[in-house]
Design a protein around this motif. Sequence first.
Motif, PDB file in Angstrom:
ATOM      1  N   MET A   1       0.827  -1.209   0.000  1.00  0.00           N
ATOM      2  CA  MET A   1       0.000   0.000   0.000  1.00  0.00           C
ATOM      3  C   MET A   1       0.854   1.249   0.000  1.00  0.00           C
ATOM      4  SD  MET A   1      -2.973  -1.208   2.673  1.00  0.00           S
ATOM      5  CE  MET A   1      -1.908  -2.382   3.506  1.00  0.00           C
ATOM      6  N   PHE A   2       1.949   1.253   0.773  1.00  0.00           N
ATOM      7  CA  PHE A   2       2.791   2.437   0.877  1.00  0.00           C
ATOM      8  C   PHE A   2       4.095   2.280   0.107  1.00  0.00           C
ATOM      9  CE2 PHE A   2       0.017   2.879   4.560  1.00  0.00           C
ATOM     10  CZ  PHE A   2      -0.298   4.223   4.520  1.00  0.00           C
ATOM     11  N   ARG A   3       4.691   1.081   0.149  1.00  0.00           N
ATOM     12  CA  ARG A   3       6.002   0.941  -0.499  1.00  0.00           C
ATOM     13  C   ARG A   3       5.913   0.985  -2.009  1.00  0.00           C
ATOM     14  NH1 ARG A   3       7.485  -5.373  -0.345  1.00  0.00           N
ATOM     15  NH2 ARG A   3       5.491  -6.222   0.333  1.00  0.00           N
ATOM     16  N   SER A   4       4.705   0.833  -2.570  1.00  0.00           N
ATOM     17  CA  SER A   4       4.561   0.960  -4.015  1.00  0.00           C
ATOM     18  C   SER A   4       4.670   2.407  -4.467  1.00  0.00           C
ATOM     19  CB  SER A   4       3.202   0.399  -4.444  1.00  0.00           C
ATOM     20  OG  SER A   4       2.137   1.135  -3.841  1.00  0.00           O
ATOM     21  N   PHE A   5       4.475   3.364  -3.551  1.00  0.00           N
ATOM     22  CA  PHE A   5       4.393   4.785  -3.914  1.00  0.00           C
ATOM     23  C   PHE A   5       5.458   5.627  -3.206  1.00  0.00           C
ATOM     24  CE2 PHE A   5       1.978   8.948  -3.675  1.00  0.00           C
ATOM     25  CZ  PHE A   5       2.053   9.215  -5.033  1.00  0.00           C
ATOM     26  N   PHE A   6       5.679   5.360  -1.917  1.00  0.00           N
ATOM     27  CA  PHE A   6       6.629   6.156  -1.134  1.00  0.00           C
ATOM     28  C   PHE A   6       7.985   5.453  -1.063  1.00  0.00           C
ATOM     29  CE2 PHE A   6       2.450   7.357   0.432  1.00  0.00           C
ATOM     30  CZ  PHE A   6       2.536   8.743   0.445  1.00  0.00           C
ATOM     31  N   PRO A   7       9.077   6.214  -1.060  1.00  0.00           N
ATOM     32  CA  PRO A   7      10.400   5.598  -0.922  1.00  0.00           C
ATOM     33  C   PRO A   7      10.669   5.193   0.524  1.00  0.00           C
ATOM     34  CG  PRO A   7      10.603   7.989  -1.057  1.00  0.00           C
ATOM     35  CD  PRO A   7       9.136   7.672  -1.215  1.00  0.00           C
ATOM     36  N   ASP A   8      10.852   3.904   0.739  1.00  0.00           N
ATOM     37  CA  ASP A   8      11.157   3.392   2.086  1.00  0.00           C
ATOM     38  C   ASP A   8      10.211   4.009   3.117  1.00  0.00           C
ATOM     39  OD1 ASP A   8      12.286   2.183   4.247  1.00  0.00           O
ATOM     40  OD2 ASP A   8      14.348   2.763   3.763  1.00  0.00           O
ATOM     41  N   PRO A   9       8.916   3.627   3.114  1.00  0.00           N
ATOM     42  CA  PRO A   9       7.885   4.324   3.895  1.00  0.00           C
ATOM     43  C   PRO A   9       8.212   4.517   5.374  1.00  0.00           C
ATOM     44  CG  PRO A   9       6.884   2.719   2.439  1.00  0.00           C
ATOM     45  CD  PRO A   9       8.361   2.495   2.364  1.00  0.00           C
TER      46      PRO A   9
END
Length: 433
Positions: A1-9
């Motif tokens: 959910m997050f690692r697909s969009f944010f760098p190293d969430p």
Amino acid sequence: MFRSFFPDPKLFFSSALAWTILCLIGWYSVGPALESVISLGPILGQPIVEGQAEPFLTPGKVWLYQYVLMAGYLFCIPWYWIGNNPRWYWWSVVGTVTIVEVVFFDVQIGAWMNSWYGEFYNLLQSAMTTPGSVTLDQIYSELFTVLYVLLPRIAALVLNAFFMAHYLFRWRRAMTFFYMTHWPKMRKIEGASQRVQEDTQRFSNIVEGLASALVGSIMTLLVFLPLLWSLSQNITELPLVGAVNGSLVWVALVSAAAGTALLATVGIKLPGLEFQNQRVEAAFRKELVYGEDHQDRARPLEAREFFLDVQRNYFRLYGHYLYFNVARYVYLQGSNFIPLIAMSPSIAAGVLTLGLFQQISNAFAQVENSFQFLANSWTTIISLISVYKRLRAFEAAIPPGSVSGVDYDDPRYLASDADFGPLPSEEAQPKGV
């Protein structure tokens, strides 16, 4: 959910919090020294004239906005090289900072508007109680003053809404192709197609909305809490309690805490029911999809059983929402009268002017609404929990540290058939799927 969009969430969000704290410390420690060297306040700021309303862009405010802009975008620079997902840097890093910056400026405008309302209503009170003491030009001048602030605010909010729509779609796109990279491992999970097509869209929308509201609530508290504390000195006493230092701040805090605890207690079963609701809906939808291609599927009696499962869950959900909404609306409607009750002794004593009353009411509403973030967002949080559970179960099939390998707009991110492993069936499949 997050690692697909944010760098190293995990690192990204924890470092964002640490950077915010560091910038706050810097504002109060080295801020004055920096202001004397690099501030644009003397150039862009409007001077404060005694006896007139404070302009929106004073030299001090210009320096504050300049400092916030510099702090926000300086945070973005190292993330251009950090992390394993440069594909979405401009949207996930720079875009997130931009949204936070706009929220901050909107809160600042709200604080200035609160002060303007106090002065304007005092002007109206003077005009009504002492005819001839206020000229028409004075009223028009005050209205023009607020107009030049509101028009840019409206333009900024419209552009930000447009930007956020694209931001959310990019996040959904990142999640979609991240999941499609691992589709052969995930396709047999219950409701897989729905989770990719619908849950990604719902998750990005809900998280962005809640995150913006949370950031706005925190910033509103930082701006309005000291203001309400100061205005509370005009409140002589509270009913049943008497004189309390910072009285209205405590009233807002106790009211919001009580409401949040109430709604959390009565709504404790709703997330599980929402999650179950998505499961039965997915089963019903899947049977209908099979029925489009196979004559022996989705027959009336079979479809009826699936739909009855949907009906049973919805009826249970409606029953639980009945008492939840009773508590919710009683609390939210009742909270509207709390500031009036708290200010009643001071109103009766005649120590409040119309402008001061309006100013205190607005400040109290801002602080209480910020404290009520969980109470106001509880139904949205319930939906988020149900979507989060579905996507977490879906992501259990994805190896840790995986990144997206599918993006149809950029050949560098296209996956070959070998990346997907053997096809899940012997049916012919178009290349690139």
